[in-house]
Design an enzyme around this catalytic site. Structure first.
Site, PDB file in Angstrom:
ATOM      1  N   ARG A 104      48.404  45.118  38.184  1.00 30.34           N
ATOM      2  CA  ARG A 104      46.211  44.901  38.411  1.00 30.34           C
ATOM      3  C   ARG A 104      45.690  45.522  37.129  1.00 30.34           C
ATOM      4  NH1 ARG A 104      48.910  41.827  41.386  1.00 30.34           N
ATOM      5  NH2 ARG A 104      49.547  41.612  39.431  1.00 30.34           N
ATOM      6  N   SER A 112      41.751  38.899  47.002  1.00 29.25           N
ATOM      7  CA  SER A 112      42.496  40.271  47.633  1.00 29.25           C
ATOM      8  C   SER A 112      41.158  41.759  47.399  1.00 29.25           C
ATOM      9  CB  SER A 112      43.311  40.916  47.190  1.00 29.25           C
ATOM     10  OG  SER A 112      44.610  39.760  47.646  1.00 29.25           O
ATOM     11  N   GLU A 161      39.529  46.206  44.670  1.00 30.61           N
ATOM     12  CA  GLU A 161      40.284  45.014  43.425  1.00 30.61           C
ATOM     13  C   GLU A 161      38.505  44.558  42.608  1.00 30.61           C
ATOM     14  OE1 GLU A 161      43.111  42.421  43.817  1.00 30.61           O
ATOM     15  OE2 GLU A 161      42.205  41.345  42.478  1.00 30.61           O
TER      16      GLU A 161
HETATM   17  C1  LIG Z   1      40.265  32.873  45.754  1.00 28.56           C
HETATM   18  C2  LIG Z   1      40.632  33.761  45.155  1.00 28.56           C
HETATM   19  C3  LIG Z   1      42.528  33.967  44.682  1.00 28.56           C
HETATM   20  C4  LIG Z   1      42.551  35.316  44.335  1.00 28.56           C
HETATM   21  N1  LIG Z   1      43.996  35.450  43.932  1.00 28.56           N
HETATM   22  C5  LIG Z   1      44.612  36.298  42.916  1.00 28.56           C
HETATM   23  C6  LIG Z   1      45.877  36.688  42.884  1.00 28.56           C
HETATM   24  O1  LIG Z   1      46.564  35.552  43.045  1.00 28.56           O
HETATM   25  N2  LIG Z   1      46.043  37.485  41.401  1.00 28.56           N
HETATM   26  C7  LIG Z   1      44.668  37.817  40.886  1.00 28.56           C
HETATM   27  O2  LIG Z   1      45.466  38.835  40.138  1.00 28.56           O
HETATM   28  N3  LIG Z   1      43.958  37.974  40.901  1.00 28.56           N
HETATM   29  C8  LIG Z   1      43.585  37.586  41.838  1.00 28.56           C
HETATM   30  N4  LIG Z   1      42.168  36.264  42.335  1.00 28.56           N
HETATM   31  C9  LIG Z   1      41.032  37.236  41.072  1.00 28.56           C
HETATM   32  C10 LIG Z   1      40.175  36.507  40.018  1.00 28.56           C
HETATM   33  O3  LIG Z   1      40.887  35.105  40.505  1.00 28.56           O
HETATM   34  C11 LIG Z   1      41.298  37.210  39.058  1.00 28.56           C
HETATM   35  O4  LIG Z   1      41.234  38.219  38.510  1.00 28.56           O
HETATM   36  C12 LIG Z   1      41.039  36.321  38.038  1.00 28.56           C
HETATM   37  O5  LIG Z   1      41.580  36.917  36.925  1.00 28.56           O
HETATM   38  C13 LIG Z   1      39.052  36.815  37.575  1.00 28.56           C
HETATM   39  O6  LIG Z   1      38.841  35.295  35.911  1.00 28.56           O
HETATM   40  P1  LIG Z   1      36.865  35.132  36.346  1.00 28.56           P
HETATM   41  O7  LIG Z   1      36.988  34.937  35.040  1.00 28.56           O
HETATM   42  O8  LIG Z   1      35.931  34.983  37.473  1.00 28.56           O
HETATM   43  O9  LIG Z   1      36.699  36.657  35.696  1.00 28.56           O
HETATM   44  P2  LIG Z   1      35.267  37.251  36.841  1.00 28.56           P
HETATM   45  O10 LIG Z   1      35.164  37.446  37.574  1.00 28.56           O
HETATM   46  O11 LIG Z   1      33.951  36.736  36.051  1.00 28.56           O
HETATM   47  O12 LIG Z   1      34.790  39.057  35.556  1.00 28.56           O
HETATM   48  C14 LIG Z   1      36.023  40.256  36.206  1.00 28.56           C
HETATM   49  C15 LIG Z   1      36.060  40.957  34.979  1.00 28.56           C
HETATM   50  O13 LIG Z   1      37.068  40.636  33.847  1.00 28.56           O
HETATM   51  C16 LIG Z   1      35.841  41.017  33.123  1.00 28.56           C
HETATM   52  N5  LIG Z   1      35.522  39.927  32.104  1.00 28.56           N
HETATM   53  C17 LIG Z   1      35.849  38.379  32.458  1.00 28.56           C
HETATM   54  N6  LIG Z   1      36.184  37.577  31.131  1.00 28.56           N
HETATM   55  C18 LIG Z   1      36.172  38.774  30.245  1.00 28.56           C
HETATM   56  C19 LIG Z   1      36.241  38.624  29.040  1.00 28.56           C
HETATM   57  N7  LIG Z   1      36.362  37.330  28.242  1.00 28.56           N
HETATM   58  N8  LIG Z   1      36.036  40.348  27.981  1.00 28.56           N
HETATM   59  C20 LIG Z   1      35.861  40.311  28.130  1.00 28.56           C
HETATM   60  N9  LIG Z   1      35.630  40.882  29.736  1.00 28.56           N
HETATM   61  C21 LIG Z   1      35.870  40.391  30.991  1.00 28.56           C
HETATM   62  C22 LIG Z   1      34.453  41.423  33.808  1.00 28.56           C
HETATM   63  O14 LIG Z   1      33.135  41.957  32.626  1.00 28.56           O
HETATM   64  C23 LIG Z   1      34.726  41.772  34.965  1.00 28.56           C
HETATM   65  O15 LIG Z   1      34.754  43.335  34.932  1.00 28.56           O
HETATM   66  C24 LIG Z   1      41.254  35.431  43.080  1.00 28.56           C
HETATM   67  C25 LIG Z   1      40.433  35.351  43.556  1.00 28.56           C
HETATM   68  C26 LIG Z   1      39.955  34.454  44.273  1.00 28.56           C
HETATM   69  C27 LIG Z   1      38.385  33.829  44.485  1.00 28.56           C
END
Ligand SMILES: Cc1cc2nc3c(=O)[nH]c(=O)nc-3n(C[C@H](O)[C@H](O)[C@H](O)COP(=O)(O)OP(=O)(O)OC[C@H]3O[C@@H](n4cnc5c(N)ncnc54)[C@H](O)[C@@H]3O)c2cc1C
Length: 354
Positions: free
Chosen positions: A162, A246, A348
């Site tokens: 992670r 999580s 996380e």
């Molecule tokens: C229901 C649910 C289930 C989930 N299950 C999992 C799972 O099984 N495994 C897991 O690993 N995660 C899980 N997650 C967490 C999440 O979905 C992941 O971490 C996902 O990759 C986040 O993507 P996002 O685009 O929404 O990121 P955001 O929330 O928009 O950003 C997260 C971080 O990444 C940075 N960021 C985003 N995009 C960029 C970019 N293009 N360049 C630089 N920095 C960037 C942001 O600044 C922030 O620090 C879950 C979340 C939810 C709500």
């Protein structure tokens, strides 16, 4: 440049006040322009993808939220393998579905994870025995200070459980613009017992299925079914859906720390074998969900408008509109787990202060 835009609708937790400025960027040119604009005015910048791992403060963000929306998927095939390059703004689960339908395996266990492609390398997204570090070949990014394009190989990314360089030493230094994954037309390897049980219960014999679309599709269906049973897919009809997945990482303990945890558990009348523990190269990974529940936090626990999911002990759920309540519940859990077991849980999702 939009002003005073509500941030809550841009996140899966549906929390947070307004952004002073919001820029929706769909090209490298847009990103550069927004970064220059912010630098000239001394405005701080927060990069946002799908908002599924982000908790904004109730007071909002007093700066520029830069939404990364770069689109495009390019698949380069060679025999049974393929290099799949996707824009950072592509929907992650959409990409997984596209690849499975296109006869490719390697990311099917990551089905149903919300968010965008660009965030997947940040915390080395993983689930059910797969993580993107297993398939990422290359990450392209813009360096925020120089506006230069940079390319990282898999090794350059420093992936671990992670995390990656983008979450560690180089936090907030780059904006990821494109990611390339190496996939293949093969039969998925199932490394996660819960998934094996689900496939068996559904009468699926992977070895009997054709590699590629059929086998990966069966795994994708099973993963989504398991995730849905834990409220781990976004579903507005599910009362537990407003989460960031999580909320705590599974802590990795040294041998000494593990022994101390086992002693504390023995003092409560438990056996060492009760503690879900997985040895890895860094030490012993302990299930954070077990620590939370054994510290007295049942699923469904409520504190104000925040709660623990009824279907997943690690997911904190927003039932109202208070990031403070959610942070308060998280802090209470951390303190209680520390007092009970001497283990410090790490958050996380990314918390963005005003
Ligand atoms: C229901 C649910 C289930 C989930 N299950 C999992 C799972 O099984 N495994 C897991 O690993 N995660 C899980 N997650 C967490 C999440 O979905 C992941 O971490 C996902 O990759 C986040 O993507 P996002 O685009 O929404 O990121 P955001 O929330 O928009 O950003 C997260 C971080 O990444 C940075 N960021 C985003 N995009 C960029 C970019 N293009 N360049 C630089 N920095 C960037 C942001 O600044 C922030 O620090 C879950 C979340 C939810 C709500």
């Amino acid at each position: 440049m939009e002003q005073d835009q509500p941030l809550a609708p841009l996140t899966s937790l549906r929390l947070g006040g307004p952004a002073r400025y919001l820029a929706r960027c769909t090209s490298n040119g847009d990103l550069r322009e927004a970064l220059v604009w912010a630098a000239e005015r001394g405005v701080s910048v927060h990069v946002l993808g799908g908002g599924s791992n982000t908790l904004f403060d109730d007071a909002g963000f007093d700066g520029l939220v830069l939404h990364v929306g770069l689109q495009g998927v390019d698949i380069l095939r060679a025999d049974e393998a393929a290099l799949v390059t996707a824009g950072a703004g592509e929907d992650w689960d959409g990409l997984v579905a596209h690849c499975v339908a296109d006869d490719l395996s390697g990311i099917e266990c990551l089905s149903g994870i919300p968010g965008l492609v660009g965030a997947t390398p940040i915390q080395n997204v993983g689930a059910y025995g797969q993580q993107v570090a297993d398939s990422i070949v290359e990450v392209r990014a813009l360096e925020r200070s120089t506006l230069e394009e940079v390319t990282f190989s898999n090794v350059d990314c420093d992936f671990a459980y992670r995390t990656s360089r983008f979450k560690g030493a180089d936090r907030d230094r780059y904006i990821i613009t494109r990611v390339t994954y190496r996939l293949s037309r093969s039969r998925p390897e199932i490394r996660y017992p819960e998934l094996t049980r689900r496939l068996q219960a559904d009468g699926v014999d992977l070895q009997a299925l054709a590699p590629g679309r059929v086998a990966s599709g069966a795994v994708r269906d099973a993963v989504i079914a398991v995730r849905r049973s834990k409220s781990m897919v976004l579903d507005e009809g599910d009362a537990n859906t407003r989460s960031a997945g999580s909320f705590f990482l599974n802590p990795t303990l040294s041998e000494v720390q593990l022994e101390s945890l086992q002693e504390r558990w023995a003092d409560q009348g438990g056996e060492a074998t009760d503690i879900p523990t997985f040895a890895n190269v860094q030490g012993y990974k302990v299930a954070a969900a077990w620590l939370v529940e054994r510290s007295g936090f049942a699923r469904g626990t409520r504190r104000g408008s925040a709660g623990i999911s009824q279907n997943h002990a690690l997911a904190l759920v927003n039932h109202g509109d208070s990031a403070a309540d959610l942070l308060g519940l998280a802090a209470e859990i951390v303190t209680t787990v520390e007092t009970t077991f001497g283990v410090t849980l790490e958050r996380e999702p990314v918390y963005v202060p005003r």
